[in-house]
Write a protein that holds these residues in place. Sequence first.
Motif, PDB file in Angstrom:
ATOM      1  N   ALA A  79      65.623 -19.518  22.349  1.00  0.00           N
ATOM      2  CA  ALA A  79      65.329 -18.077  22.422  1.00  0.00           C
ATOM      3  C   ALA A  79      66.645 -17.285  22.412  1.00  0.00           C
ATOM      4  O   ALA A  79      66.740 -16.218  21.799  1.00  0.00           O
ATOM      5  CB  ALA A  79      64.535 -17.767  23.683  1.00  0.00           C
ATOM      6  N   ILE A  80      67.663 -17.834  23.066  1.00  0.00           N
ATOM      7  CA  ILE A  80      68.967 -17.142  23.084  1.00  0.00           C
ATOM      8  C   ILE A  80      69.569 -17.149  21.681  1.00  0.00           C
ATOM      9  O   ILE A  80      70.047 -16.131  21.179  1.00  0.00           O
ATOM     10  CB  ILE A  80      69.915 -17.801  24.112  1.00  0.00           C
ATOM     11  N   ALA A  81      69.500 -18.311  21.023  1.00  0.00           N
ATOM     12  CA  ALA A  81      70.081 -18.408  19.674  1.00  0.00           C
ATOM     13  C   ALA A  81      69.375 -17.435  18.716  1.00  0.00           C
ATOM     14  O   ALA A  81      70.018 -16.813  17.861  1.00  0.00           O
ATOM     15  CB  ALA A  81      69.962 -19.838  19.160  1.00  0.00           C
ATOM     16  N   GLU A  82      68.065 -17.297  18.866  1.00  0.00           N
ATOM     17  CA  GLU A  82      67.317 -16.388  17.982  1.00  0.00           C
ATOM     18  C   GLU A  82      67.778 -14.945  18.151  1.00  0.00           C
ATOM     19  O   GLU A  82      67.935 -14.215  17.179  1.00  0.00           O
ATOM     20  CB  GLU A  82      65.834 -16.453  18.336  1.00  0.00           C
ATOM     21  N   THR A  83      67.994 -14.543  19.400  1.00  0.00           N
ATOM     22  CA  THR A  83      68.350 -13.141  19.664  1.00  0.00           C
ATOM     23  C   THR A  83      69.832 -12.882  19.433  1.00  0.00           C
ATOM     24  O   THR A  83      70.214 -11.838  18.909  1.00  0.00           O
ATOM     25  CB  THR A  83      68.040 -12.796  21.150  1.00  0.00           C
ATOM     26  N   VAL A  84      70.674 -13.812  19.850  1.00  0.00           N
ATOM     27  CA  VAL A  84      72.115 -13.542  19.904  1.00  0.00           C
ATOM     28  C   VAL A  84      72.850 -14.169  18.730  1.00  0.00           C
ATOM     29  O   VAL A  84      73.928 -13.726  18.349  1.00  0.00           O
ATOM     30  CB  VAL A  84      72.687 -14.075  21.251  1.00  0.00           C
ATOM     31  N   GLY A  85      72.278 -15.205  18.144  1.00  0.00           N
ATOM     32  CA  GLY A  85      72.957 -15.943  17.081  1.00  0.00           C
ATOM     33  C   GLY A  85      73.871 -17.009  17.661  1.00  0.00           C
ATOM     34  O   GLY A  85      73.972 -17.178  18.881  1.00  0.00           O
ATOM     35  N   THR A  86      74.540 -17.724  16.775  1.00  0.00           N
ATOM     36  CA  THR A  86      75.474 -18.785  17.177  1.00  0.00           C
ATOM     37  C   THR A  86      76.777 -18.575  16.408  1.00  0.00           C
ATOM     38  O   THR A  86      76.752 -17.929  15.356  1.00  0.00           O
ATOM     39  CB  THR A  86      74.904 -20.179  16.847  1.00  0.00           C
ATOM     40  N   PRO A  87      77.915 -19.106  16.877  1.00  0.00           N
ATOM     41  CA  PRO A  87      78.111 -19.777  18.164  1.00  0.00           C
ATOM     42  C   PRO A  87      78.004 -18.789  19.329  1.00  0.00           C
ATOM     43  O   PRO A  87      78.279 -17.608  19.164  1.00  0.00           O
ATOM     44  CB  PRO A  87      79.528 -20.346  18.075  1.00  0.00           C
ATOM     45  N   ILE A 142      77.685 -23.812  28.465  1.00  0.00           N
ATOM     46  CA  ILE A 142      77.611 -24.646  27.256  1.00  0.00           C
ATOM     47  C   ILE A 142      77.952 -23.782  26.043  1.00  0.00           C
ATOM     48  O   ILE A 142      77.886 -22.547  26.115  1.00  0.00           O
ATOM     49  CB  ILE A 142      76.195 -25.255  27.043  1.00  0.00           C
ATOM     50  N   LEU A 143      78.295 -24.456  24.969  1.00  0.00           N
ATOM     51  CA  LEU A 143      78.494 -23.747  23.700  1.00  0.00           C
ATOM     52  C   LEU A 143      77.308 -24.089  22.803  1.00  0.00           C
ATOM     53  O   LEU A 143      77.058 -25.262  22.501  1.00  0.00           O
ATOM     54  CB  LEU A 143      79.812 -24.193  23.052  1.00  0.00           C
ATOM     55  N   LEU A 144      76.604 -23.043  22.424  1.00  0.00           N
ATOM     56  CA  LEU A 144      75.408 -23.220  21.583  1.00  0.00           C
ATOM     57  C   LEU A 144      75.830 -23.074  20.126  1.00  0.00           C
ATOM     58  O   LEU A 144      76.448 -22.066  19.750  1.00  0.00           O
ATOM     59  CB  LEU A 144      74.422 -22.117  21.987  1.00  0.00           C
ATOM     60  N   THR A 145      75.513 -24.070  19.335  1.00  0.00           N
ATOM     61  CA  THR A 145      75.970 -24.047  17.945  1.00  0.00           C
ATOM     62  C   THR A 145      74.851 -24.540  17.019  1.00  0.00           C
ATOM     63  O   THR A 145      73.915 -25.199  17.477  1.00  0.00           O
ATOM     64  CB  THR A 145      77.257 -24.910  17.799  1.00  0.00           C
ATOM     65  N   ARG A 146      74.958 -24.197  15.726  1.00  0.00           N
ATOM     66  CA  ARG A 146      73.904 -24.593  14.793  1.00  0.00           C
ATOM     67  C   ARG A 146      74.467 -25.557  13.749  1.00  0.00           C
ATOM     68  O   ARG A 146      75.618 -25.405  13.322  1.00  0.00           O
ATOM     69  CB  ARG A 146      73.334 -23.347  14.102  1.00  0.00           C
ATOM     70  N   VAL A 147      73.649 -26.536  13.383  1.00  0.00           N
ATOM     71  CA  VAL A 147      74.065 -27.491  12.348  1.00  0.00           C
ATOM     72  C   VAL A 147      73.946 -26.810  10.984  1.00  0.00           C
ATOM     73  O   VAL A 147      72.897 -26.262  10.645  1.00  0.00           O
ATOM     74  CB  VAL A 147      73.172 -28.762  12.374  1.00  0.00           C
ATOM     75  N   LEU A 148      75.053 -26.858  10.219  1.00  0.00           N
ATOM     76  CA  LEU A 148      75.025 -26.285   8.870  1.00  0.00           C
ATOM     77  C   LEU A 148      74.668 -27.357   7.839  1.00  0.00           C
ATOM     78  O   LEU A 148      73.820 -27.146   6.970  1.00  0.00           O
ATOM     79  CB  LEU A 148      76.395 -25.686   8.523  1.00  0.00           C
ATOM     80  N   TYR A 149      75.347 -28.498   7.917  1.00  0.00           N
ATOM     81  CA  TYR A 149      75.140 -29.573   6.937  1.00  0.00           C
ATOM     82  C   TYR A 149      75.250 -30.928   7.603  1.00  0.00           C
ATOM     83  O   TYR A 149      75.949 -31.059   8.609  1.00  0.00           O
ATOM     84  CB  TYR A 149      76.230 -29.546   5.848  1.00  0.00           C
ATOM     85  N   PHE A 177      79.527 -36.833   8.550  1.00  0.00           N
ATOM     86  CA  PHE A 177      79.940 -35.638   9.290  1.00  0.00           C
ATOM     87  C   PHE A 177      78.733 -34.748   9.560  1.00  0.00           C
ATOM     88  O   PHE A 177      77.914 -34.510   8.652  1.00  0.00           O
ATOM     89  CB  PHE A 177      80.961 -34.826   8.481  1.00  0.00           C
ATOM     90  N   VAL A 178      78.659 -34.257  10.789  1.00  0.00           N
ATOM     91  CA  VAL A 178      77.711 -33.183  11.091  1.00  0.00           C
ATOM     92  C   VAL A 178      78.557 -31.912  11.152  1.00  0.00           C
ATOM     93  O   VAL A 178      79.438 -31.797  12.006  1.00  0.00           O
ATOM     94  CB  VAL A 178      77.001 -33.426  12.438  1.00  0.00           C
ATOM     95  N   ILE A 179      78.326 -31.016  10.211  1.00  0.00           N
ATOM     96  CA  ILE A 179      79.141 -29.797  10.153  1.00  0.00           C
ATOM     97  C   ILE A 179      78.373 -28.675  10.854  1.00  0.00           C
ATOM     98  O   ILE A 179      77.224 -28.390  10.504  1.00  0.00           O
ATOM     99  CB  ILE A 179      79.464 -29.422   8.690  1.00  0.00           C
ATOM    100  N   VAL A 180      79.025 -28.094  11.884  1.00  0.00           N
ATOM    101  CA  VAL A 180      78.353 -27.065  12.692  1.00  0.00           C
ATOM    102  C   VAL A 180      79.092 -25.726  12.549  1.00  0.00           C
ATOM    103  O   VAL A 180      80.169 -25.670  11.966  1.00  0.00           O
ATOM    104  CB  VAL A 180      78.289 -27.485  14.186  1.00  0.00           C
ATOM    105  N   ASP A 181      78.478 -24.676  13.086  1.00  0.00           N
ATOM    106  CA  ASP A 181      79.087 -23.350  12.906  1.00  0.00           C
ATOM    107  C   ASP A 181      80.072 -22.982  14.015  1.00  0.00           C
ATOM    108  O   ASP A 181      80.445 -21.814  14.134  1.00  0.00           O
ATOM    109  CB  ASP A 181      78.011 -22.268  12.710  1.00  0.00           C
ATOM    110  N   SER A 182      80.497 -23.961  14.849  1.00  0.00           N
ATOM    111  CA  SER A 182      81.558 -23.711  15.838  1.00  0.00           C
ATOM    112  C   SER A 182      82.727 -24.611  15.507  1.00  0.00           C
ATOM    113  O   SER A 182      82.532 -25.778  15.151  1.00  0.00           O
ATOM    114  CB  SER A 182      81.105 -24.100  17.245  1.00  0.00           C
ATOM    115  N   GLY A 183      83.924 -24.082  15.699  1.00  0.00           N
ATOM    116  CA  GLY A 183      85.097 -24.894  15.392  1.00  0.00           C
ATOM    117  C   GLY A 183      86.102 -24.876  16.515  1.00  0.00           C
ATOM    118  O   GLY A 183      85.821 -24.404  17.629  1.00  0.00           O
ATOM    119  N   MET A 184      87.291 -25.393  16.183  1.00  0.00           N
ATOM    120  CA  MET A 184      88.352 -25.469  17.195  1.00  0.00           C
ATOM    121  C   MET A 184      88.775 -24.091  17.671  1.00  0.00           C
ATOM    122  O   MET A 184      89.361 -23.955  18.742  1.00  0.00           O
ATOM    123  CB  MET A 184      89.554 -26.249  16.654  1.00  0.00           C
ATOM    124  N   ASN A 185      88.473 -23.043  16.908  1.00  0.00           N
ATOM    125  CA  ASN A 185      88.791 -21.697  17.406  1.00  0.00           C
ATOM    126  C   ASN A 185      87.844 -21.305  18.540  1.00  0.00           C
ATOM    127  O   ASN A 185      88.199 -20.517  19.403  1.00  0.00           O
ATOM    128  CB  ASN A 185      88.708 -20.653  16.284  1.00  0.00           C
TER     129      ASN A 185
END
Length: 416
Positions: A20-28, A284-291, A300-308
């Motif tokens: 529900a948080i990801a839907e409203t706020v987005g990720t990361p 926690i850091l909420l992130t979404r799988v891209l590929y 590789f699981v590529i997600v929308d959060s990185g080292m930044n």
Amino acid sequence: MHHFHYRASRLYCEDVPLSAIAETVGTPCYVYSKATLSRHYQAFDSAFAGSPHLVCFSAKANTSKAILNLLGSLGSGLDIVSGGELHRGLSAGIPASRIVYSGVGKTASEMDMALSAGILMFNVESFEELHLLNERALRLGKRAPVSLRVNPDVDPLTHPYISTGLKKNKFGVDKERALAAYLAALELPGIEIRGIDFHIGSQITNLSPFVDAVDAVTALLRDLKRHGIEVRFLDVGGGLGITYGDETPPLPADYVEAVKNALANLPVTLIVEPGRAIVGNAGILLTRVLYRKEGSSKEFVIVDSGMNDLLRPSIYGAFHAIWPVSAREGAPFTADVVGPICESGDFLAKDRQMQPVAPGDLLAVMSAGAYGFSMSSNYNSRPRAAEVMVSGDRFVIVRERESYEDLTRGETVFPG
Ligand code: LLP
């Protein structure tokens, strides 16, 4: 202990599904549990059971205004290392009288700011700093309250980058020179001696280094007494570790007990500066799988959060558990979980056994509350993540996701 748990295969923070948080706020997006934060603060505070003390949350672990405000309302003070952290602490409502200021590189203007605010203590790290602080205090017609950060030369048995109490580290004054520093301080009219301080490192998972450090400074305390120098505060720093994977760190109550026992009833007010142990497992850091990308030698699981967004795995090789937000059927697999940043060092996990995931799925990078957002950056011109606090069945965005306009704010081109 924290309030992130599964109900019917869906991951919740307290009573809010993370989806529900990801839907409203987005990720990361960083998500913090208010109940966990309060509980961890209280675990320290109540461990003192009536003996004089002050818990000064270490701001560097997480400077979120909402977190500082919450902890301040529970009675917490603050351990700061910069003018910026002082500004954040005061604007979050933490009284200056509960703020201690550490750091090897305090500038004259930062000293002036803290002197004017009236902080509890400067944890002074060198003779040179002592003299500058004396000068600044006299200029402002004040006396600077001081404790000396002693380097007890104790091995905290932790990652070398986060070990601070060894002779070879830049922090504090060697214990052999500490008495001389106190005697020098006694001669300075702008300095008021209040305490002794140490901080030996971070993510420490056994008690003996803390006990050794207390032993080293209690010997100094007795020496000081013989020279007629009374100190009211003993600041034992932070550093208590948490469980990221299979670590079994002592509980705050055991840690406080061990420190108190080592002190053997010396009449001082104890200050502790926990950072990680309060916020680490509260976020926690909420992130979404891209590929999911099939490489020739690994997946590789590529997600929308990185080292930044979360730097710890890249610079310390730190382990963070990664949990699916909605559990799927299927076979586990092994992969590197990586971000979109153009660096091979950009990963959240290496060769990790993963529960089944597909593009579009949400993942929770666990134990990311400490040194997560506070170490994040705009590298690759990525806006910094949003931060959300959850309490019961409610959640609030406590920091908006940065916009592209934020990225270029304050910049200009060379005229002409
Ligand atoms: N007090 C002082 C003077 C400190 O330097 C630190 C942390 C603390 C308290 C809080 O320590 P804690 O309770 O959080 O262990 N970025 C690294 C950690 C660096 C810690 C620096 N000093 C990491 O992500 O592991």
